[in-house]
Motif scaffolding. Sequence first.
Motif, PDB file in Angstrom:
ATOM      1  N   PHE A 106       0.784  -1.298  -0.113  1.00 28.99           N
ATOM      2  CA  PHE A 106       0.126  -0.155   0.045  1.00 28.99           C
ATOM      3  C   PHE A 106       0.755   1.330   0.084  1.00 28.99           C
ATOM      4  CE2 PHE A 106      -2.639   3.404   1.682  1.00 28.99           C
ATOM      5  CZ  PHE A 106      -3.894   3.374   0.918  1.00 28.99           C
ATOM      6  N   ARG A 107       0.565   2.218  -1.088  1.00 32.02           N
ATOM      7  CA  ARG A 107       1.247   3.428  -0.999  1.00 32.02           C
ATOM      8  C   ARG A 107       0.098   4.468  -1.261  1.00 32.02           C
ATOM      9  NH1 ARG A 107       6.510   3.541  -4.837  1.00 32.02           N
ATOM     10  NH2 ARG A 107       5.184   2.406  -6.194  1.00 32.02           N
ATOM     11  N   ARG A 149       0.482   9.931 -13.579  1.00 35.76           N
ATOM     12  CA  ARG A 149      -1.185   9.204 -14.060  1.00 35.76           C
ATOM     13  C   ARG A 149      -1.054   7.943 -13.253  1.00 35.76           C
ATOM     14  NH1 ARG A 149      -5.243  10.632 -15.515  1.00 35.76           N
ATOM     15  NH2 ARG A 149      -4.222  11.881 -17.253  1.00 35.76           N
ATOM     16  N   TYR A 150      -0.137   7.259 -12.859  1.00 36.79           N
ATOM     17  CA  TYR A 150      -0.150   5.998 -11.776  1.00 36.79           C
ATOM     18  C   TYR A 150      -0.703   6.542 -10.384  1.00 36.79           C
ATOM     19  CZ  TYR A 150       0.951   2.113  -9.055  1.00 36.79           C
ATOM     20  OH  TYR A 150       0.836   0.798  -8.117  1.00 36.79           O
ATOM     21  N   VAL A 171      -7.476   6.697  -6.842  1.00 35.35           N
ATOM     22  CA  VAL A 171      -8.886   6.143  -6.998  1.00 35.35           C
ATOM     23  C   VAL A 171      -8.997   4.852  -6.305  1.00 35.35           C
ATOM     24  CG1 VAL A 171     -10.582   5.401  -8.516  1.00 35.35           C
ATOM     25  CG2 VAL A 171      -9.337   7.660  -8.898  1.00 35.35           C
ATOM     26  N   ARG A 172      -8.139   3.870  -6.646  1.00 33.47           N
ATOM     27  CA  ARG A 172      -8.155   2.676  -6.024  1.00 33.47           C
ATOM     28  C   ARG A 172      -8.030   2.534  -4.590  1.00 33.47           C
ATOM     29  NH1 ARG A 172      -5.357   1.353 -11.182  1.00 33.47           N
ATOM     30  NH2 ARG A 172      -3.345   1.715 -10.068  1.00 33.47           N
ATOM     31  N   THR A 222      -4.930  -8.884   3.224  1.00 29.58           N
ATOM     32  CA  THR A 222      -4.213  -9.327   1.927  1.00 29.58           C
ATOM     33  C   THR A 222      -5.434  -9.444   0.886  1.00 29.58           C
ATOM     34  OG1 THR A 222      -2.225 -10.265   3.002  1.00 29.58           O
ATOM     35  CG2 THR A 222      -3.070 -11.005   0.729  1.00 29.58           C
ATOM     36  N   PRO A 223      -6.558 -10.338   1.052  1.00 28.91           N
ATOM     37  CA  PRO A 223      -7.466 -10.441  -0.069  1.00 28.91           C
ATOM     38  C   PRO A 223      -8.201  -9.014  -0.101  1.00 28.91           C
ATOM     39  CG  PRO A 223      -8.237 -11.335   2.007  1.00 28.91           C
ATOM     40  CD  PRO A 223      -6.683 -11.089   2.244  1.00 28.91           C
ATOM     41  N   LEU A 224      -8.055  -8.116   0.737  1.00 31.57           N
ATOM     42  CA  LEU A 224      -8.696  -6.943   0.331  1.00 31.57           C
ATOM     43  C   LEU A 224      -7.688  -5.976  -0.671  1.00 31.57           C
ATOM     44  CD1 LEU A 224     -10.170  -5.757   3.548  1.00 31.57           C
ATOM     45  CD2 LEU A 224     -11.380  -6.822   1.709  1.00 31.57           C
ATOM     46  N   PHE A 225      -6.424  -6.016  -0.233  1.00 34.64           N
ATOM     47  CA  PHE A 225      -5.318  -5.566  -1.274  1.00 34.64           C
ATOM     48  C   PHE A 225      -5.814  -6.043  -2.524  1.00 34.64           C
ATOM     49  CE2 PHE A 225      -2.457  -4.846   2.870  1.00 34.64           C
ATOM     50  CZ  PHE A 225      -3.213  -3.627   2.914  1.00 34.64           C
ATOM     51  N   ASP A 226      -5.758  -7.417  -2.745  1.00 33.13           N
ATOM     52  CA  ASP A 226      -5.896  -8.100  -4.156  1.00 33.13           C
ATOM     53  C   ASP A 226      -7.177  -7.528  -4.697  1.00 33.13           C
ATOM     54  OD1 ASP A 226      -3.798  -9.446  -3.428  1.00 33.13           O
ATOM     55  OD2 ASP A 226      -4.857 -11.152  -2.862  1.00 33.13           O
ATOM     56  N   ARG A 227      -8.291  -7.215  -4.161  1.00 26.17           N
ATOM     57  CA  ARG A 227      -9.574  -6.948  -4.334  1.00 26.17           C
ATOM     58  C   ARG A 227      -9.607  -5.421  -5.030  1.00 26.17           C
ATOM     59  NH1 ARG A 227     -14.859  -6.982  -0.768  1.00 26.17           N
ATOM     60  NH2 ARG A 227     -16.235  -5.616  -2.307  1.00 26.17           N
ATOM     61  N   PHE A 228      -8.902  -4.697  -4.322  1.00 25.23           N
ATOM     62  CA  PHE A 228      -9.223  -3.240  -4.570  1.00 25.23           C
ATOM     63  C   PHE A 228      -8.061  -2.724  -5.143  1.00 25.23           C
ATOM     64  CE2 PHE A 228     -12.286  -3.554  -1.119  1.00 25.23           C
ATOM     65  CZ  PHE A 228     -13.398  -3.055  -1.573  1.00 25.23           C
ATOM     66  N   LEU A 229      -6.924  -3.208  -5.170  1.00 23.88           N
ATOM     67  CA  LEU A 229      -5.655  -2.270  -5.604  1.00 23.88           C
ATOM     68  C   LEU A 229      -5.215  -2.854  -6.874  1.00 23.88           C
ATOM     69  CD1 LEU A 229      -3.721  -1.819  -2.357  1.00 23.88           C
ATOM     70  CD2 LEU A 229      -5.720  -0.340  -3.201  1.00 23.88           C
TER      71      LEU A 229
END
Lengths: 441, 441
Positions: free
Chosen positions: A387-388, A402-403, A409-410, A434-441
């Motif tokens: 997470f950054r 742009r990134y 937004v993510r 971890t699954p939330l990072f996978d899902r949202f980011l």
Amino acid sequence: MKIGLVGGGLAGSLLAVYMARKGHEVHVFERRPDMRGGQYEGGRSINLALSMRGLKALEKVGLDVPVLEQAIPMHGRMMHDLAGNLTYQPYGKDGQAINSVSRGGLNIQLIQLADAYPNIHLYFRHRCTHADLDTASATFETEDGSSMEFQGDYLIGTDGAYSAVRDAFQRSNRFNYSQSYIDHGYKELEIVPGPGGSFPMEKHCLHIWPRAAYMLIALPNPDGSFTCTLFFPWEGNPSFTSLDSDAKIKAFMEEQFSDAVGLMPNYLHDFNTNPTGSLVTVRSYPWVRGKAALLGDAAHAIVPFYGQGMNCAFEDCRILDECMERHPGNMAAALDEYQVLRKTNADAVADLALQNFVEMRDRVGDAGFLHRKHVEHDLAELYPDRFRSQYELVSFSNEPYRYAWDQGVRNGALLDYLIENKLEDQLGDRALLTPLFDRFL
Amino acid sequence: MKIGLVGGGLAGSLLAVYMARKGHEVHVFERRPDMRGGQYEGGRSINLALSMRGLKALEKVGLDVPVLEQAIPMHGRMMHDLAGNLTYQPYGKDGQAINSVSRGGLNIQLIQLADAYPNIHLYFRHRCTHADLDTASATFETEDGSSMEFQGDYLIGTDGAYSAVRDAFQRSNRFNYSQSYIDHGYKELEIVPGPGGSFPMEKHCLHIWPRAAYMLIALPNPDGSFTCTLFFPWEGNPSFTSLDSDAKIKAFMEEQFSDAVGLMPNYLHDFNTNPTGSLVTVRSYPWVRGKAALLGDAAHAIVPFYGQGMNCAFEDCRILDECMERHPGNMAAALDEYQVLRKTNADAVADLALQNFVEMRDRVGDAGFLHRKHVEHDLAELYPDRFRSQYELVSFSNEPYRYAWDQGVRNGALLDYLIENKLEDQLGDRALLTPLFDRFL
């Protein structure tokens, strides 16, 4: 190759050094007098926030250390409410800071460096009156009113938001261009040093007095003073127009910025005599046409609220330098790659800067927003691998703007989810996150 | 009051008449020669689609009937596929039509009308080289190279997308401005009349050859010819750049527009010699500053795909006239109300025109889209009290463009619902439809 740079400000003087290091013959034409002659007022001038992108570009020419020696690190924002109560919000992780630097001092350091190169030629008090994109020629009006012609292999406009070179682009066909002013202007005021050059407020912060429809900010100077800027509507109530008497200015300032006015003995005089500046976003494209190009504010001026105008211009120089390295001897190919790489990022940082104005003047005074920032900060500390924050990506990384915009937004969707589901107390649970990072980011 | 109008094209000559009828002394300065002198090529010039807004503005000065006498009504679109098969889609209800008019012919009619007013003074071959917004003065370069000064009470720029008056606005502070080019240019071609001045294709249609990434259109002229316009990318494949030989142009045209090329004996010559035009959207604000104002394309140029550029400029004149009626003797108040009323509608029609380009070149060739248009058409016929299509609101009403844009969005949601739920066969069931109108519109 013989390169003409129109504009010897921050972007122009740094680009001159980059170009000279590639072996080009560089001629820099600056409208204003030579700042080294003392015509420049030191600590009183506006200061800027130098962050990683700018430092990286300075590092490549060996200027990062000397510049940081003159700078004051700011580790976070200090919010001042109406009663003078303080709230602190760190910008990033421990040790991460943006740096308050004097625009004039930095420009002098860059001009001094440029002047040390025998293949850089500096011309001051040379105002560009005409530029020809196809022939890389330009005309300048000099101090005594006479005119001077330049003829080179390439002409680059580094002459800021009101660029004369861009005017020539605009007269060419199919040039996309926009200039958009926000409803706020700005006025510089000054907090004077404490006794013996001490700092009358916390030194290592960017201070903000967020007032929803407007705001005051303050950046520290080495002499113990702070340069303050009031961002305030041109029209309406209150506005620069409505505060039309000393009594009204005084009543307004004392009510809204009570803890600051006590440190600004000259604010009434400054308010009445300092000019009111306007704030514009300029977008344009293409930035390369014929034998000419635009770089920095000349191509993409932005509002100052993310502290990225100079950093973005310096990054332009660094990216163009990398393009020249990839296309040795082929300036056309280098410039074309530069504009393609940079355009989307210039658009992104323009939007980031506009967005941050709302955040700074309004949202940083809101408890819900600060809670969200706490959650974001904890995630960044706990999961540096996953997470950054957007602020970190913009100010403490060299990832494309742009990134940073897209990642913001993510991140926002993830933060919404965590707060809606009241998961703030479980942020340390990597199995949950971890699954939330996978899902949202 | 002494009014200077810079630009004697369609908007300028109509505005002159409106101003003269209010008793003002009007001076119209036009860069080009007097079209009445025969310097204008009649039927070969581009034609325009005059619809209700334009007609209403002409009606107020008594020109609607004389102009319609020279016009050809177009009741719908005729789509031509690759094999030359035809599909027809009506624009509105029975009797509703947009009108193909000659730009030059209409301008001459307006100039003739203006010239009949003793308080209108026309100056041709007068090119504006300077305008001062605060003093309502301007300088013009005349035919023989000498210069002429004008000094009035108000100065209005009706000088089109590349307005010289707007240049003066742009040099003033805090003027918001954008010029944005689409990736397509245009080229005029011609379908020649059939034997004895007959029409070689259906006369009362706007013909379209939709080809997704580009399109050809054709509007009828009174002499039996059609003025064709190819809207085509500047770059890429295929594009104006890629078609760089007669053989390539010929192969492309014969493959894509097989039924049209047989009617265009001179297309190869025209393709090679007619200029390629660019297509720009200009947005700006404010339109009033000091003693000066902008109107028509000078304030808000749009792409031609909704046939609204002239209609919008004429509506500007009509609305400004109404503002002058509400503020007799107070031009400042009239102009200020005009700009506030018109800005949002100019933005809306700019977006409508850009949106319609995608519809015309791509979607009209799609069966699902045409089905949707059928449903929309049936609703408009069955429920004139409840449902008006966006096309009808734009072309056959005087409702604000902003309302047409918003209503188009709402209509779209209703059409989606009807088609998703396969209710197309029950459109005549008012009891079923009424709650849906209440819900979506």
